[in-house]
Write a protein that holds these residues in place. Structure first.
Motif, PDB file in Angstrom:
ATOM      1  N   ASP A 108       0.825  -1.203   0.000  1.00 32.97           N
ATOM      2  CA  ASP A 108       0.000   0.000   0.000  1.00 32.97           C
ATOM      3  C   ASP A 108       0.861   1.255   0.000  1.00 32.97           C
ATOM      4  OD1 ASP A 108      -2.129  -1.669   0.060  1.00 32.97           O
ATOM      5  OD2 ASP A 108      -2.865  -1.088   2.037  1.00 32.97           O
ATOM      6  N   LEU A 109       0.249   2.354  -0.404  1.00 31.00           N
ATOM      7  CA  LEU A 109       0.904   3.655  -0.419  1.00 31.00           C
ATOM      8  C   LEU A 109       0.179   4.587   0.537  1.00 31.00           C
ATOM      9  CD1 LEU A 109       1.248   4.104  -4.294  1.00 31.00           C
ATOM     10  CD2 LEU A 109       2.871   3.028  -2.728  1.00 31.00           C
ATOM     11  N   GLY A 110       0.822   5.680   0.884  1.00 30.41           N
ATOM     12  CA  GLY A 110       0.207   6.696   1.732  1.00 30.41           C
ATOM     13  C   GLY A 110       0.543   8.078   1.220  1.00 30.41           C
ATOM     14  N   ILE A 111      -0.382   9.006   1.405  1.00 30.31           N
ATOM     15  CA  ILE A 111      -0.135  10.409   1.055  1.00 30.31           C
ATOM     16  C   ILE A 111      -0.347  11.243   2.309  1.00 30.31           C
ATOM     17  CG2 ILE A 111      -0.771  12.363  -0.391  1.00 30.31           C
ATOM     18  CD1 ILE A 111      -1.855  10.468  -2.450  1.00 30.31           C
ATOM     19  N   VAL A 112       0.675  11.996   2.690  1.00 28.17           N
ATOM     20  CA  VAL A 112       0.624  12.864   3.863  1.00 28.17           C
ATOM     21  C   VAL A 112       0.818  14.305   3.413  1.00 28.17           C
ATOM     22  CG1 VAL A 112       1.740  13.483   6.037  1.00 28.17           C
ATOM     23  CG2 VAL A 112       1.483  11.069   5.412  1.00 28.17           C
ATOM     24  N   PRO A 122       0.821  20.412  -1.530  1.00 26.95           N
ATOM     25  CA  PRO A 122       2.145  19.879  -1.191  1.00 26.95           C
ATOM     26  C   PRO A 122       1.993  18.645  -0.295  1.00 26.95           C
ATOM     27  CG  PRO A 122       2.073  22.254  -0.859  1.00 26.95           C
ATOM     28  CD  PRO A 122       0.659  21.803  -1.058  1.00 26.95           C
ATOM     29  N   ALA A 123       2.650  17.562  -0.656  1.00 25.69           N
ATOM     30  CA  ALA A 123       2.483  16.312   0.084  1.00 25.69           C
ATOM     31  C   ALA A 123       3.672  15.405  -0.150  1.00 25.69           C
ATOM     32  CB  ALA A 123       1.190  15.609  -0.344  1.00 25.69           C
ATOM     33  N   LEU A 124       3.758  14.371   0.688  1.00 24.30           N
ATOM     34  CA  LEU A 124       4.765  13.324   0.546  1.00 24.30           C
ATOM     35  C   LEU A 124       4.062  11.998   0.318  1.00 24.30           C
ATOM     36  CD1 LEU A 124       7.178  14.262   3.482  1.00 24.30           C
ATOM     37  CD2 LEU A 124       7.510  14.743   1.044  1.00 24.30           C
ATOM     38  N   VAL A 125       4.674  11.151  -0.513  1.00 26.54           N
ATOM     39  CA  VAL A 125       4.166   9.803  -0.734  1.00 26.54           C
ATOM     40  C   VAL A 125       4.991   8.834   0.095  1.00 26.54           C
ATOM     41  CG1 VAL A 125       3.723   7.980  -2.411  1.00 26.54           C
ATOM     42  CG2 VAL A 125       3.435  10.376  -3.067  1.00 26.54           C
ATOM     43  N   LEU A 126       4.309   7.983   0.854  1.00 30.00           N
ATOM     44  CA  LEU A 126       4.965   6.989   1.691  1.00 30.00           C
ATOM     45  C   LEU A 126       4.772   5.606   1.092  1.00 30.00           C
ATOM     46  CD1 LEU A 126       3.760   8.159   5.240  1.00 30.00           C
ATOM     47  CD2 LEU A 126       5.638   9.068   3.841  1.00 30.00           C
ATOM     48  N   ALA A 127       5.793   4.777   1.211  1.00 28.69           N
ATOM     49  CA  ALA A 127       5.709   3.400   0.745  1.00 28.69           C
ATOM     50  C   ALA A 127       6.791   2.594   1.446  1.00 28.69           C
ATOM     51  CB  ALA A 127       5.878   3.305  -0.769  1.00 28.69           C
TER      52      ALA A 127
END
Length: 288
Positions: free
Chosen positions: A142-146, A184-189
Motif C-alpha cells: 500500500d501507499l500513503g499520502i501525507v 504539497p504532500a509526501l508519498v509513503l511506501a
C-alpha cells in the motif's frame, strides 16, 4: 465533402485522421498493458517485485516527457494521462490501496490521489498522518499520502523506518503555476532498503532546544516541524549526496547538531515545468 477555405484538407479527411490516431492510441494502450503483464510475470519468476509504485523510474520518465513536450496539449493533462496509464497497467493483477491523511482537506487529498494514482486503486481516508504511516508499514504494497504543513500537529515522521514506511516521493512532482492537484504532500511506501541514490534525502531530526535558525543557509529545507516542551522535531530535506556526518556538520553550522538524526527516506528532485529546469537538489527550493 466540405473543404476548408484555404484549400487545405477537408473536414472529413481531418476527422478520419483523428479517428486513425485514436485507434493507434487504443492499440498502444492494450499493447502496453500486455507488456506490463509479461514484465510482472518475469519479475515474479525471478523473485523480483513488479510493484505498482516505482518512484525513481517514474521520475526519469516524467523528466523525459517534460523535455519533449510541446504544442497546445497542457503538460498537466499529459502527466495525468500517463500516470493513470502507468498505475492501471502496473496494478492489473494486484490490489493496492492509497491511504490518505485525514488531517488535510479531503477534497484536495482526493484530487491529489486520483491525479497521481488514477481510478484503479482504492482510496482509504485515515484519521491523521500517523495513521497513514501505520497503515503503510503494516501492508505489503500500500501507499500513503501525507499533506505537508509547515507546523505539524504531531511528529508523525517518528513512525517512519527502514523496515516500515518511508518517504518515497514529493508532490507535486512537476511544479507549474495554477496547476491542478497542487497540494504539497509526501508519498509513503515500503521499500527493501533506504534509497541511497535519491536526489533528496529526508531525515527525522530532533533538538532538545530551539530549531536552528540558519538551516536554509546550509541547503537544508525544513519540510515540517513540531514543537513541544521537550524541544522540537523536524522533518528535513537535504541533498542526497551528503553523508550523515556531513548533514550533522551542516546542522552544526546552522546553529546546533540535533540530538537525533535518522534517515527516513528520499525522493527525486521536483521539476520546474515552467522553465523545464529541474530543481537543484542542493538548493533547498520549496514548492510551497
Amino acid at each position: 465533402m466540405s473543404h476548408l477555405p484555404d484549400g487545405g484538407k477537408s473536414l472529413d479527411d481531418l476527422r478520419a485522421r483523428v479517428d486513425e490516431i485514436d485507434a493507434r492510441i487504443h492499440a498502444a494502450l492494450m499493447e502496453r498493458a500486455e507488456a506490463e503483464t509479461d514484465l510482472a510475470a518475469v519479475l515474479g519468476s525471478t523473485g523480483g517485485n513488479g510493484a505498482l509504485y516505482r518512484p525513481e523510474q517514474d521520475a526519469d520518465t516524467m523528466r523525459q516527457m517534460v523535455e519533449r513536450h510541446q504544442g497546445k496539449l497542457p503538460l498537466t493533462t499529459a502527466e495525468h494521462i500517463w500516470r493513470d496509464i502507468i498505475c492501471a497497467c502496473s496494478g492489473l493483477d494486484r490490489e493496492t490501496a492509497v491511504h490518505l491523511d485525514g488531517s488535510a482537506d479531503l477534497i484536495d487529498m482526493l484530487d491529489l490521489a486520483r491525479f497521481y494514482f488514477g481510478f484503479s486503486v482504492d482510496l482509504v481516508p485515515g484519521s491523521d498522518a500517523s495513521d497513514v504511516v501505520g497503515a503503510v508499514a503494516a501492508s505489503t504494497g500500500d501507499l500513503g499520502i501525507v499533506a505537508l504543513a509547515d507546523r505539524a500537529e504531531l511528529p508523525w515522521w517518528r513512525g517512519l523506518s527502514e523496515a516500515g514506511a518511508q518517504v518515497r516521493a514529493r508532490l507535486p512532482f512537476v511544479v507549474l503555476d495554477e496547476r491542478p492537484a497542487d497540494l504539497p504532500a509526501l508519498v509513503l511506501a515500503r521499500a527493501d532498503s533506504l534509497a541511497d541514490t535519491a536526489d533528496i534525502a529526508v531525515y527525522d531530526a530532533r533538538w532538545s532546544d530551539l530549531l536552528p535558525g540558519k538551516l536554509m543557509d546550509q541547503g537544508i529545507e525544513v519540510l515540517s516541524f513540531f514543537r513541544s516542551a521537550r524541544g522540537v522535531d523536524a522533518l528535513l530535506a537535504i541533498s542526497g549526496d551528503l553523508r550523515e556526518d556531513e548533514v550533522l556538520k551542516a546542522c552544526a553550522a546552522a546553529g546546533a547538531e540535533p540530538d537525533v538524526l535518522r534517515r527516513v527516506g528520499g525522493y527525486a528532485a521536483p521539476i520546474d515545468g515552467d522553465t523545464e529546469d529541474t530543481f537543484d537538489p542542493e538548493g533547498g527550493e520549496s514548492q510551497e
